[in-house]
Design an enzyme around this catalytic site. Structure first.
Site, PDB file in Angstrom:
ATOM      1  N   ASP A   1      17.093  15.872 -97.102  1.00 22.44           N
ATOM      2  CA  ASP A   1      18.382  15.989 -97.797  1.00 22.44           C
ATOM      3  C   ASP A   1      19.536  15.576 -96.883  1.00 22.44           C
ATOM      4  O   ASP A   1      19.405  15.578 -95.663  1.00 22.44           O
ATOM      5  CB  ASP A   1      18.641  17.443 -98.215  1.00 22.44           C
ATOM      6  CG  ASP A   1      17.632  17.942 -99.231  1.00 22.44           C
ATOM      7  OD1 ASP A   1      16.867  17.125 -99.775  1.00 22.44           O
ATOM      8  OD2 ASP A   1      17.623  19.164 -99.476  1.00 22.44           O
TER       9      ASP A   1
ATOM     10  N   TYR B   1       9.067  23.010 -90.686  1.00 15.44           N
ATOM     11  CA  TYR B   1      10.530  23.055 -90.693  1.00 15.44           C
ATOM     12  C   TYR B   1      11.010  24.323 -89.990  1.00 15.44           C
ATOM     13  O   TYR B   1      10.333  25.353 -90.026  1.00 15.44           O
ATOM     14  CB  TYR B   1      11.069  23.101 -92.125  1.00 15.44           C
ATOM     15  CG  TYR B   1      11.019  21.788 -92.865  1.00 15.44           C
ATOM     16  CD1 TYR B   1      12.080  20.885 -92.782  1.00 15.44           C
ATOM     17  CD2 TYR B   1       9.932  21.456 -93.662  1.00 15.44           C
ATOM     18  CE1 TYR B   1      12.041  19.683 -93.470  1.00 15.44           C
ATOM     19  CE2 TYR B   1       9.889  20.251 -94.354  1.00 15.44           C
ATOM     20  CZ  TYR B   1      10.950  19.367 -94.255  1.00 15.44           C
ATOM     21  OH  TYR B   1      10.929  18.179 -94.932  1.00 15.44           O
TER      22      TYR B   1
END
Lengths: 243, 243
Positions: free
Chosen positions: A52, A110
């Site tokens: 993103d 992540y």
């Protein structure tokens, strides 16, 4: 012809994400421009995932095909000379012609960084979400444990997702506190659109008591609006890609 | 009236330094604007030191005098609401009317961050100077040791300095390696204009062998152009102010 795999790292603050978008500059585009300058031809770069806008990567992989004219090792210094300070090429290696940065990836890790100090630290504000209220890492870890396994993560994704199969497998998920920082790490075989950021928002809800132990039992049946918010991109780092 | 001491922290990237300058925005000015909004009057802010454009501060002190109308503790949340993300007020305390942020300071500690990885890490490029060649921390520490004590640091300062007494006392100076980072820390009773940045440049010269052991013996007699360059501001942090 050869297929080259680049391992890169970037500060996502000034980018609209990896993928070329109508608005804003993409990491992909910036790297393609530098490659074009070296190779004197436009190549197609395939990334290991979309990230993103604003998300950072300590490690991100992408591949491209090109002629043998430039030795593979030369891409590292060559591209770094052309790239801005917020993108770096860490390694370049030859891979088999059927290797694919995205489809060969077995999983990703992540990390999300929360600055949990009373006052937001201006020296990390670019890379962390500030939450003033002390977080309860024990309660957050209960939520994290509930996520491990194969589940339907439909509620944990943006309605903008384009995939239909919303089952994903999380192999590890946990929170640790380091001084004023609270770090949430999650490893899985794949992630839906905004999934990690919604997981973090839900872990914050668990800390605040908005989500109790009973909710955890029926977690994957809860509708999107009863789990956490999508936290800002700036605290999110793609940490590792597993091949 | 009361005198209030603020302990602040800032990312100096977007500022022309602490002090108001003809060009660029100063940290002082930004903080004064926020204070003016709270106090409805312009106050004079006195900082513990000037910092150069681009230098960061983990800890910086400044004082001002104001009426008793606002409780001192209220300045922390009040100012942080008004300040941009790159400046934060950490504490606010009442001090004696003769306390002076600059003149009461007994010393300061600075740290300089060098990214000594083969490839510059884009996630710290805002806060570190990248040097690709592996640094010899042992040779750098020889230079650091030679600086400890009271010496004439004339050569270790910009010719733009405005002071005439160029003697300063360094109490501690040393280099340590942490993964890819090389950190130089120096504590002293005061620093001349650009002094820390020239010390770092000289430590790099010592590492490269441009400055040998014989040079170290006559170090303070060397002219400005035989010692190190002024390294960029972005790696420099004011770490601690000693009162």
């Amino acid at each position: 012809m050869k297929r080259v795999l680049l391992k890169i790292s970037y500060d996502g603050t000034n980018y609209c994400g990896w993928q070329v978008q109508p608005n804003g500059k993409a990491v992909q585009e910036t790297l393609q421009d530098a490659l074009e300058e070296m190779l004197k031809e436009r190549v197609n770069l395939t990334g290991c995932s979309r990230t993103d806008a604003g998300v950072h990567a300590r490690e991100f992989y992408c591949h491209f095909d090109c002629s043998e004219s430039i030795p593979t090792a030369a891409f590292v210094p060559g591209l770094n000379r052309l790239l801005p300070d917020d993108i770096a090429v860490l390694t370049a290696t030859d891979v088999a012609p059927d290797f694919h940065a995205r489809y060969s990836a077995k999983g990703k890790k992540y990390t999300y960084v929360i600055d949990n100090g009373v006052v937001a630290d201006p020296l990390i504000s670019r890379y962390a979400l500030h939450i003033k209220t002390p977080l309860d890492t024990e309660k957050m870890n209960l939520l994290c444990s509930a996520l491990v396994g194969t589940h339907d993560f439909k509620s944990f994704s943006s309605s903008k997702r384009t995939v239909t199969d919303t089952f994903r497998t999380i192999s590890e998920c946990g929170v640790e506190k380091k001084d004023n920082l609270v770090l949430l790490s999650v490893t899985g075989n794949g992630f839906l659109y905004n999934m990690v950021r919604i997981i973090v928002g839900t872990a914050i809800d668990a800390s605040n008591g908005k989500l109790n132990e009973k909710d955890l039992e029926g977690l994957f049946e809860l509708p999107r609006d009863e789990i956490g918010m999508t936290v800002p991109a700036k605290g999110l780092f793609l940490e590792k890609v597993l091949y």
